[in-house]
Scaffold this motif. Sequence first.
Motif, mmCIF file in Angstrom:
data_model
loop_
_atom_site.group_PDB
_atom_site.id
_atom_site.type_symbol
_atom_site.label_atom_id
_atom_site.label_comp_id
_atom_site.label_asym_id
_atom_site.label_seq_id
_atom_site.Cartn_x
_atom_site.Cartn_y
_atom_site.Cartn_z
ATOM 1 N N GLN A 1 0.786 -1.228 0.000
ATOM 2 C CA GLN A 1 0.000 0.000 0.000
ATOM 3 C C GLN A 1 0.820 1.282 0.000
ATOM 4 N N SER A 2 2.136 1.188 0.061
ATOM 5 C CA SER A 2 2.936 2.409 0.162
ATOM 6 C C SER A 2 4.315 2.223 -0.469
ATOM 7 N N SER A 3 4.889 3.346 -0.936
ATOM 8 C CA SER A 3 6.248 3.332 -1.492
ATOM 9 C C SER A 3 7.217 4.054 -0.554
ATOM 10 N N ILE A 4 6.859 4.203 0.723
ATOM 11 C CA ILE A 4 7.714 4.839 1.708
ATOM 12 C C ILE A 4 9.094 4.174 1.700
ATOM 13 N N PRO A 5 10.191 4.944 1.777
ATOM 14 C CA PRO A 5 11.528 4.333 1.817
ATOM 15 C C PRO A 5 11.686 3.401 3.012
ATOM 16 N N ILE A 6 12.199 2.211 2.743
ATOM 17 C CA ILE A 6 12.439 1.208 3.791
ATOM 18 C C ILE A 6 13.923 0.868 3.806
ATOM 19 N N MET A 7 14.551 1.023 4.972
ATOM 20 C CA MET A 7 15.954 0.682 5.139
ATOM 21 C C MET A 7 16.047 -0.456 6.156
ATOM 22 N N ILE A 8 16.506 -1.611 5.712
ATOM 23 C CA ILE A 8 16.666 -2.748 6.607
ATOM 24 C C ILE A 8 18.056 -2.709 7.235
ATOM 25 N N ILE A 9 18.104 -2.852 8.564
ATOM 26 C CA ILE A 9 19.369 -2.984 9.278
ATOM 27 C C ILE A 9 19.275 -4.274 10.077
ATOM 28 N N SER A 10 20.124 -5.252 9.747
ATOM 29 C CA SER A 10 19.934 -6.585 10.322
ATOM 30 C C SER A 10 21.257 -7.289 10.577
ATOM 31 N N ALA A 11 21.224 -8.207 11.545
ATOM 32 C CA ALA A 11 22.382 -9.060 11.823
ATOM 33 C C ALA A 11 22.470 -10.212 10.826
ATOM 34 N N LYS A 12 21.433 -10.406 10.022
ATOM 35 C CA LYS A 12 21.440 -11.459 9.011
ATOM 36 C C LYS A 12 22.298 -10.979 7.833
ATOM 37 N N ILE A 13 23.459 -11.618 7.655
ATOM 38 C CA ILE A 13 24.441 -11.127 6.691
ATOM 39 C C ILE A 13 24.486 -11.949 5.408
ATOM 40 N N ASP A 14 23.706 -13.034 5.322
ATOM 41 C CA ASP A 14 23.726 -13.855 4.115
ATOM 42 C C ASP A 14 23.228 -13.068 2.916
ATOM 43 N N THR A 15 23.885 -13.278 1.783
ATOM 44 C CA THR A 15 23.487 -12.594 0.557
ATOM 45 C C THR A 15 22.042 -12.902 0.195
ATOM 46 N N THR A 16 21.615 -14.150 0.465
ATOM 47 C CA THR A 16 20.235 -14.521 0.126
ATOM 48 C C THR A 16 19.225 -13.704 0.919
ATOM 49 N N ASP A 17 19.538 -13.398 2.185
ATOM 50 C CA ASP A 17 18.646 -12.569 3.004
ATOM 51 C C ASP A 17 18.577 -11.152 2.446
ATOM 52 N N LYS A 18 19.739 -10.639 2.044
ATOM 53 C CA LYS A 18 19.784 -9.284 1.495
ATOM 54 C C LYS A 18 18.977 -9.201 0.199
ATOM 55 N N ILE A 19 19.187 -10.164 -0.688
ATOM 56 C CA ILE A 19 18.461 -10.175 -1.964
ATOM 57 C C ILE A 19 16.962 -10.319 -1.716
ATOM 58 N N PHE A 20 16.585 -11.184 -0.773
ATOM 59 C CA PHE A 20 15.171 -11.389 -0.475
ATOM 60 C C PHE A 20 14.531 -10.098 0.019
ATOM 61 N N GLY A 21 15.229 -9.384 0.914
ATOM 62 C CA GLY A 21 14.706 -8.127 1.429
ATOM 63 C C GLY A 21 14.518 -7.094 0.335
ATOM 64 N N LEU A 22 15.489 -7.012 -0.563
ATOM 65 C CA LEU A 22 15.394 -6.055 -1.668
ATOM 66 C C LEU A 22 14.285 -6.442 -2.638
ATOM 67 N N GLU A 23 14.131 -7.732 -2.868
ATOM 68 C CA GLU A 23 13.074 -8.188 -3.767
ATOM 69 C C GLU A 23 11.693 -7.897 -3.196
ATOM 70 N N LEU A 24 11.576 -7.914 -1.870
ATOM 71 C CA LEU A 24 10.289 -7.594 -1.237
ATOM 72 C C LEU A 24 9.951 -6.114 -1.354
ATOM 73 N N GLY A 25 10.984 -5.290 -1.618
ATOM 74 C CA GLY A 25 10.709 -3.872 -1.794
ATOM 75 C C GLY A 25 11.513 -2.929 -0.929
ATOM 76 N N ALA A 26 12.458 -3.464 -0.124
ATOM 77 C CA ALA A 26 13.315 -2.583 0.665
ATOM 78 C C ALA A 26 14.201 -1.761 -0.272
ATOM 79 N N ASP A 27 14.495 -0.528 0.131
ATOM 80 C CA ASP A 27 15.335 0.358 -0.677
ATOM 81 C C ASP A 27 16.811 0.214 -0.347
ATOM 82 N N ASP A 28 17.123 -0.281 0.849
ATOM 83 C CA ASP A 28 18.521 -0.412 1.264
ATOM 84 C C ASP A 28 18.611 -1.520 2.309
ATOM 85 N N TYR A 29 19.815 -2.084 2.457
ATOM 86 C CA TYR A 29 20.030 -3.174 3.408
ATOM 87 C C TYR A 29 21.420 -3.007 3.998
#
Length: 223
Positions: free
Chosen positions: A70-98
């Motif tokens: 419902q929104s295009s608000i900027p989303i910045m994920i900051i996480s202890a999960k460092i696997d590339t797959t987690d980063k790609i998944f977050g970006l694919e869901l719509g996060a703007d940064d990780y």
Amino acid sequence: MANILIADDEKEIIDLLKLYLERDGTVIFEAANGKQSLEVLEKEAIDLIILDIMMPELNGFEVTKKIREQSSIPIMIISAKIDTTDKIFGLELGADDYITKPFDPLEVTARVRAALRRNYELNQQQRQPEQIVVRELTLDMGQCLLIRQGEEIPLTSVEFKVLFLLMNSPGQVFTKEQIFEAGWEDSYVVDDNTIRVCISKLRNKVGEHNIKTIRGLGYRLEK
């Protein structure tokens, strides 16, 4: 003055980011879990959300998915999960940064400024109804929409920036550095995974045949 929501179940992380971000005159809202973050978003006019992944109630991935419905608000994920797959998944869901933990709060502050600036510029563009047309694609500057064969396709702020770059100069090859600078306004760090995810999502929206990879150089939008 920007309103920023920090959602993290570690109070120390919230307090650290709050200390640095409030220096820029931002107003900080807090949430200790995913459910609370969505409740804050419903009540307050939030300009950007900093989101942890591993939270109770709803995790960061689930929150990102719900926000993007419902929104295009900027989303910045900051996480202890460092696997590339987690980063790609977050970006694919719509996060703007990780950004991975541990992080440099000065870098986070700089990235927040850049994201807010991009969003502000996008809002300014939305006040000037214009269209860029390339073949069957129409980029509606006023609504931040891609129109393809009559279908309206929503875009995130980063996708809009990158697609504007490509559609504004069809046939021109843009390097990864140019694309990263246009979409994220960071030319000093080029993240190949981030760019690949963005281009892949754009191809799904504009059609695989419309964005061509030029091996060793970058990408171009076909004329």
